[in-house]
Design a protein around this motif. Sequence first.
Motif, PDB file in Angstrom:
ATOM      1  N   GLY A  25       0.782  -1.222   0.000  1.00 52.47           N
ATOM      2  CA  GLY A  25       0.000   0.000   0.000  1.00 52.47           C
ATOM      3  C   GLY A  25       0.809   1.264   0.000  1.00 52.47           C
ATOM      4  N   ASP A  26       0.932   1.932  -1.121  1.00 50.37           N
ATOM      5  CA  ASP A  26       1.536   3.259  -1.088  1.00 50.37           C
ATOM      6  C   ASP A  26       0.758   4.249  -1.937  1.00 50.37           C
ATOM      7  OD1 ASP A  26       2.159   2.464  -3.600  1.00 50.37           O
ATOM      8  OD2 ASP A  26       4.333   2.463  -3.345  1.00 50.37           O
ATOM      9  N   GLY A  27      -0.420   3.808  -2.453  1.00 56.32           N
ATOM     10  CA  GLY A  27      -1.307   4.745  -3.115  1.00 56.32           C
ATOM     11  C   GLY A  27      -0.730   5.433  -4.325  1.00 56.32           C
ATOM     12  N   ILE A  28       0.004   4.668  -5.163  1.00 60.65           N
ATOM     13  CA  ILE A  28       0.596   5.292  -6.348  1.00 60.65           C
ATOM     14  C   ILE A  28      -0.473   5.547  -7.398  1.00 60.65           C
ATOM     15  CG2 ILE A  28       2.259   4.951  -8.203  1.00 60.65           C
ATOM     16  CD1 ILE A  28       3.870   3.237  -6.349  1.00 60.65           C
ATOM     17  N   GLU A  29      -0.443   6.725  -7.945  1.00 65.19           N
ATOM     18  CA  GLU A  29      -1.383   7.069  -8.992  1.00 65.19           C
ATOM     19  C   GLU A  29      -0.780   6.692 -10.345  1.00 65.19           C
ATOM     20  OE1 GLU A  29      -2.009  11.196  -8.561  1.00 65.19           O
ATOM     21  OE2 GLU A  29      -2.716  11.065  -6.502  1.00 65.19           O
ATOM     22  N   ALA A  30      -1.600   6.667 -11.367  1.00 70.26           N
ATOM     23  CA  ALA A  30      -1.104   6.386 -12.711  1.00 70.26           C
ATOM     24  C   ALA A  30      -0.127   7.464 -13.131  1.00 70.26           C
ATOM     25  CB  ALA A  30      -2.279   6.333 -13.687  1.00 70.26           C
ATOM     26  N   GLU A  31       0.902   7.034 -13.900  1.00 63.80           N
ATOM     27  CA  GLU A  31       1.942   7.978 -14.325  1.00 63.80           C
ATOM     28  C   GLU A  31       1.328   9.108 -15.137  1.00 63.80           C
ATOM     29  OE1 GLU A  31       6.159   8.038 -16.792  1.00 63.80           O
ATOM     30  OE2 GLU A  31       5.050   6.177 -16.498  1.00 63.80           O
ATOM     31  N   SER A  32       1.735  10.300 -14.792  1.00 67.55           N
ATOM     32  CA  SER A  32       1.194  11.469 -15.470  1.00 67.55           C
ATOM     33  C   SER A  32       1.771  11.602 -16.864  1.00 67.55           C
ATOM     34  CB  SER A  32       1.531  12.727 -14.660  1.00 67.55           C
ATOM     35  OG  SER A  32       1.172  13.874 -15.389  1.00 67.55           O
ATOM     36  N   SER A  33       0.926  11.891 -17.808  1.00 68.82           N
ATOM     37  CA  SER A  33       1.395  12.147 -19.179  1.00 68.82           C
ATOM     38  C   SER A  33       1.369  13.638 -19.486  1.00 68.82           C
ATOM     39  CB  SER A  33       0.521  11.389 -20.186  1.00 68.82           C
ATOM     40  OG  SER A  33      -0.836  11.801 -20.063  1.00 68.82           O
ATOM     41  N   LYS A  34       1.345  14.419 -18.432  1.00 68.36           N
ATOM     42  CA  LYS A  34       1.282  15.868 -18.596  1.00 68.36           C
ATOM     43  C   LYS A  34       2.489  16.368 -19.369  1.00 68.36           C
ATOM     44  CE  LYS A  34       1.202  20.155 -15.924  1.00 68.36           C
ATOM     45  NZ  LYS A  34       1.273  20.739 -14.555  1.00 68.36           N
ATOM     46  N   MET A  35       2.249  17.237 -20.351  1.00 72.40           N
ATOM     47  CA  MET A  35       3.327  17.809 -21.145  1.00 72.40           C
ATOM     48  C   MET A  35       3.973  18.966 -20.388  1.00 72.40           C
ATOM     49  SD  MET A  35       3.281  16.096 -23.974  1.00 72.40           S
ATOM     50  CE  MET A  35       4.046  17.098 -25.230  1.00 72.40           C
ATOM     51  N   LEU A 551       8.185  -0.851  -7.107  1.00 69.11           N
ATOM     52  CA  LEU A 551       9.075  -1.673  -7.916  1.00 69.11           C
ATOM     53  C   LEU A 551       8.644  -1.665  -9.374  1.00 69.11           C
ATOM     54  CD1 LEU A 551      11.568  -3.419  -7.380  1.00 69.11           C
ATOM     55  CD2 LEU A 551      10.063  -5.406  -7.208  1.00 69.11           C
ATOM     56  N   GLU A 552       7.348  -1.632  -9.601  1.00 69.04           N
ATOM     57  CA  GLU A 552       6.842  -1.582 -10.971  1.00 69.04           C
ATOM     58  C   GLU A 552       7.050  -0.200 -11.583  1.00 69.04           C
ATOM     59  OE1 GLU A 552       2.783  -2.653 -10.629  1.00 69.04           O
ATOM     60  OE2 GLU A 552       3.182  -4.772 -10.156  1.00 69.04           O
ATOM     61  N   LYS A 553       6.810   0.838 -10.802  1.00 70.50           N
ATOM     62  CA  LYS A 553       6.832   2.195 -11.338  1.00 70.50           C
ATOM     63  C   LYS A 553       8.249   2.757 -11.459  1.00 70.50           C
ATOM     64  CE  LYS A 553       4.278   6.515 -10.703  1.00 70.50           C
ATOM     65  NZ  LYS A 553       3.360   6.315 -11.825  1.00 70.50           N
ATOM     66  N   ASP A 554       9.107   2.410 -10.505  1.00 71.82           N
ATOM     67  CA  ASP A 554      10.466   2.957 -10.483  1.00 71.82           C
ATOM     68  C   ASP A 554      11.433   1.852 -10.061  1.00 71.82           C
ATOM     69  OD1 ASP A 554      12.604   4.717 -10.540  1.00 71.82           O
ATOM     70  OD2 ASP A 554      12.205   5.513  -8.541  1.00 71.82           O
ATOM     71  N   PRO A 555      11.621   0.821 -10.923  1.00 71.39           N
ATOM     72  CA  PRO A 555      12.396  -0.359 -10.514  1.00 71.39           C
ATOM     73  C   PRO A 555      13.845  -0.044 -10.153  1.00 71.39           C
ATOM     74  CG  PRO A 555      11.971  -0.369 -12.886  1.00 71.39           C
ATOM     75  CD  PRO A 555      11.114   0.704 -12.301  1.00 71.39           C
ATOM     76  N   ASP A 556      14.432   0.949 -10.796  1.00 69.73           N
ATOM     77  CA  ASP A 556      15.835   1.287 -10.515  1.00 69.73           C
ATOM     78  C   ASP A 556      15.981   2.358  -9.451  1.00 69.73           C
ATOM     79  OD1 ASP A 556      16.806  -0.527 -12.421  1.00 69.73           O
ATOM     80  OD2 ASP A 556      16.473   0.913 -14.039  1.00 69.73           O
TER      81      ASP A 556
END
Length: 772
Positions: A25-35, A551-556
């Motif tokens: 549980g860390d409540g990550i939101e979908a990656e923003s595609s904001k320009m 781990l999925e969003k920022d594996p490195d």
Amino acid sequence: MYNRLYLLGVVLISAMFFLPSCDNGDGIEAESSKMPDQVSYNFHIRPILSDNCFACHGPDANKREAGLRLDIAEEAYKALKETPGAHGWVPGKPDESEAYRRLISDDPSIQMPPPESNLKLTDREIRLIEKWIRQGAEYEKHWAFVPPISSKLPEVDDENWPKNEVDFFILAKLEESGLKPNEESDKEALLKRASLDLTGLPPTLEMMDEFLADNSAEAYEKAIDRLLSSPTYGEKMAVYWMDLARFADSHGFQDDSYRSQWPWRDWVIHAFNKNMPYDQFITWQLAGDLLPNATKEQILATGFNRNHKITEEGGVVDEEYRVMYVTDRTNTVGKSLMGITMECAACHDHKYDPISQKEYYSFFSFFNNIKEKGIESSVGGPETYAKRPLMEISNAEVDSILTFINKKDTLDLIVSVMGELDSIRPTYVLDRGVYDRQTVEVQATTPESILSFGPKYEKNRLGLAKWMFNRENPLTARVFVNQIWQEIFGRGIVSTPGDFGMQGALPTHPELLDWLAVDLMENGWNIKRLVRHMVTSATYRQSAVVSKKKLEKDPDNLLLSRAPRHRIKAEFVRDVILASSGLLNPEIGGPSVKPYQPAGLWEGATSGRGILSVYKQDHHEKLYRRGLYNFIKRTVPPPAMIIFDGSNRDQCEVQRPITNTPLQALVMLNDPTVLEASRVLAGKILKESKDSEANIQKAFRMIVCRTPTEQELGILKRYYDGRIQGLNEADAKELLAVGEYPNPPGLDTIQLASLMQVIVSIYNLEETISKT
């Protein structure tokens, strides 16, 4: 049987403990595609073009197609030869930009990149290019060649989390990506992390108890200040500088005989401990001999640029090797202090960075005026210990002006240093870099694209040092800040620390890198202040726990939403073992030592000549010195160090790989130092108490630096009890027959061997030799 049981115990314990922790549980939101509001060529467009377009439309004229070059503005804007009236980019007009039209085309015959390349831009990348064109398709000077400026701290939602300026930059990017930082690590893990990062040693039981008992708001900062003031801080920092400066105890090449550069290493430790400002630290190493009324210490510092390999073989061409030495110095300074791949311009103009071959040899000229020869003596001659120009150090000088040198039990000292010729040796551009193919003569200067050298600087190494620390030099502060960040966080803000050029990685946090660089310059190039700023940040204090979503969003872990977790350097693996067992010899400085090593390695890889043809192991307290002092023979470096990714010091190295291999496990299971340390620690603990559970808990705390859980303690206790039942007297004596350190008298042999095996198992835990 006892060996099989022993290995089984290690496998079970190692498998059970310390796999990377996860939660959900860390409540990550979908990656923003904001320009971005303003599209940057450096940070948004060039990476796209480099990955997809430059192979055919970049700097390599031999592979360029359609006469279109997209890496230079004037080329990209001009009319295309093969398509009259068309232009690659038309500023402000995407629909009239031929390159953009082909990027969005569905026609395979004109589509770019061509379908057969298997390259394809994402929708977001295409929208970025379109917006960039509409905003003027403006090309920028490469980011690393623009002087850093200190930007305003970014605004963040969680204003309670940051502890200093570093955290605002980290948190702003985390929030932009929909991530939250981890909570602060527990005190035991935090103290171990800081102790390893600042001293290379684990905290003692006394340090742990004192820190755990201190509940004041300043407890952590006080612990940091104590670590920074410890003389072991200089030893820890020196390990990284030895790699960078390619320090070794032999000359290299086939005969590979002894050299006596270790007093320079003593100086480096001393300089870090006294917190010598970075500008002075580098100026002395580059040009200490050229300073007015240069002192012995300043001249000794110039050993930095005499650490390169030197031949002693007969039949070599003197000038060929002399040029090789100058080339090494040129490339080392470029890579280590400027973060530039200067060597790429030795044979031709740099293909990617704006550095010409002529500029390379103009830079080469700074190091071409040394009173040296390519070959000076045969193996075993009096110059074996150092090569001219050299400096002799007397007992009287060690007792008075060079008191930081540890000269115990050594002969008169000779160190290779820098020293100018009485006249100017002319420097020429070398055709294809070949030593005897001289073309046009050049004068000492620096690449114009970085910073003009100008007439105000002396055309020598002292002038070069002044140029490097000009406030407008865009590289010096950034490169050093990045190296220190890499030492603390495991990865640089620029992940290619030796290449800040066009082909290097972009900084993950460019504004933070610049803020730190400016702060360093504005505060007197204070190294300890820089280190303290990093390790007291909330970013540094985070737990290393990683959730599945992170781990999925920022594996490195590029965004640093958690503390990094990785294996410590080879030297510190040794240091942890020696320090936790009580074997460590705390003596600072002095000659390198030869610990246990498999027989026959040197003998099988030598010409049979010289004083290093046979490995002569040291004894007594010399066996227990820190990894920093391990003797490095370049042709046969210490095997345990190499298995743990240590450097053979052939050349400048600004970044070590971090690996985890089966060979490393074999070292931890079989190295005499590990086994001896386990035996010695077991003996010391048994001398104090016969309570097996308390003894195991104490050993665990001393090695892993935290209190074991009940489950962990239970596993180890069962393993100990099994060893007590399974070992006989003969087997126990065989296990204990390792290393030179004596066993304490009066202990039960089977109890000692059983506890020793438990401690070996603890040393083999992943957590023991990892920074978490």
